[in-house]
Write a protein that holds these residues in place. Structure first.
Motif, short mmCIF file in Angstrom:
data_model
loop_
_atom_site.label_atom_id
_atom_site.label_comp_id
_atom_site.label_asym_id
_atom_site.label_seq_id
_atom_site.Cartn_x
_atom_site.Cartn_y
_atom_site.Cartn_z
N LEU A 6 0.85 -1.20 0.00
CA LEU A 6 0.00 0.00 0.00
C LEU A 6 0.87 1.23 0.00
O LEU A 6 1.81 1.35 0.80
N GLU A 41 0.50 5.57 -0.24
CA GLU A 41 -0.35 6.75 -0.26
C GLU A 41 0.40 7.89 -0.93
O GLU A 41 1.54 8.20 -0.56
N ARG A 92 -8.53 4.75 -4.77
CA ARG A 92 -7.53 3.70 -4.58
C ARG A 92 -7.43 2.88 -5.86
O ARG A 92 -8.44 2.38 -6.36
N ALA A 130 -3.04 4.54 -3.11
CA ALA A 130 -4.10 5.37 -2.54
C ALA A 130 -3.79 6.83 -2.84
O ALA A 130 -2.88 7.42 -2.25
N GLU A 137 -1.49 0.37 17.08
CA GLU A 137 -0.70 0.26 15.85
C GLU A 137 -0.92 -1.09 15.17
O GLU A 137 -1.01 -1.17 13.94
N MET A 157 -4.39 -1.00 13.54
CA MET A 157 -4.39 -0.15 12.34
C MET A 157 -3.68 -0.85 11.19
O MET A 157 -4.12 -0.76 10.03
N ARG A 158 -2.59 -1.56 11.49
CA ARG A 158 -1.88 -2.29 10.43
C ARG A 158 -2.75 -3.42 9.88
O ARG A 158 -2.79 -3.64 8.66
N TYR A 206 -5.97 -3.45 9.87
CA TYR A 206 -7.04 -2.80 9.11
C TYR A 206 -6.56 -2.41 7.71
O TYR A 206 -7.25 -2.65 6.71
N GLU A 207 -5.36 -1.83 7.62
CA GLU A 207 -4.81 -1.45 6.32
C GLU A 207 -4.56 -2.69 5.45
O GLU A 207 -4.82 -2.67 4.24
N ASP A 208 -4.04 -3.75 6.07
CA ASP A 208 -3.78 -4.99 5.31
C ASP A 208 -5.09 -5.58 4.77
O ASP A 208 -5.14 -6.05 3.63
N ILE A 240 -7.84 -3.94 4.08
CA ILE A 240 -8.33 -3.08 3.00
C ILE A 240 -7.59 -3.40 1.70
O ILE A 240 -8.21 -3.55 0.64
N SER A 241 -6.26 -3.52 1.78
CA SER A 241 -5.47 -3.81 0.59
C SER A 241 -5.86 -5.16 -0.01
O SER A 241 -6.05 -5.28 -1.23
#
Length: 208
Positions: free
Chosen positions: A12, A14, A54, A86, A180, A183-184, A186-188, A190-191
């Protein structure tokens, strides 16, 4: 003999720039510094829409671009097979709005945690337990403010600090905090979802 260039793609990335370069989405290494810099500066995508979105790209497509523009290179792809770009249009910093969002999140976390702790203590009847322990040990009724309650409050506060691994802006150790980690994850997620959806769309197009 071909020179080997290694490209390790990030899952990911940004960006606020509409011109996407290879160095923005991957780490590039080659023994020949000139060829390495040329690959890093190669444009792999131009974002058409000037709005937040995205995009999903395949590492194989980027490898094909590099080999097409540099036939003398042997490209070795590493990292993610598909990656997400993104894009967010650049905007002036809105400090007031950022502070308001921060205060709102802090308020929700504080009052939510306080409510959860109070309901837990009410469910397990922590006050009754403290009174019974005080009566068994001291032989007298507790007035509700004894060393047990004080120790419990101090221990609860210390436990929260140790669990979240933060004291003000400083971390207690080098381990990532639970926030943290979440959040990681969550980002993984999403990707992975974006990449899976893109693969499904491509498979529908192929079978159509």
């Amino acid at each position: 003999m071909k020179e080997t260039v290694y490209i390790k793609f990030k899952e990911l990335t940004e960006l606020t720039c509409r011109e996407v370069l290879l160095k923005d989405v991957a780490q590039v290494y080659c023994r020949d510094a000139a060829k390495m810099n040329r690959c890093k500066a190669m444009k792999i995508m131009h974002i058409q829409m000037a709005q937040k979105y995205r995009y999903v790209m395949s590492a194989l497509d980027v490898v094909a671009m590099v080999e097409e523009q540099n036939p003398a290179l042997d490209v070795q792809a590493m990292g993610a097979e598909d990656f997400v770009i993104a894009y967010k249009p650049p905007s002036p910093p809105m400090l007031f709005w950022q502070w308001m969002k921060t205060l709102f999140v802090c308020g929700v976390c504080f009052f939510g945690a306080a409510f959860a702790i109070m309901t837990f203590n009410n469910d397990v009847s922590a006050a009754d337990v403290f009174q019974k322990v005080h009566l068994l040990i001291m032989g007298t009724e507790s007035d509700g403010f004894s060393v047990l309650e004080v120790s419990y409050c101090i221990g609860l506060a210390l436990g929260i600090v140790v669990f979240f691994n933060h004291v003000a802006a400083k971390k207690l150790n080098t381990d990532p905090t639970p926030l943290e980690v979440e959040m990681r994850l969550y980002e993984d997620n999403i990707s992975k979802t974006l990449i899976a959806n893109a693969d499904r769309k491509e498979s529908k197009i192929d079978t159509a």
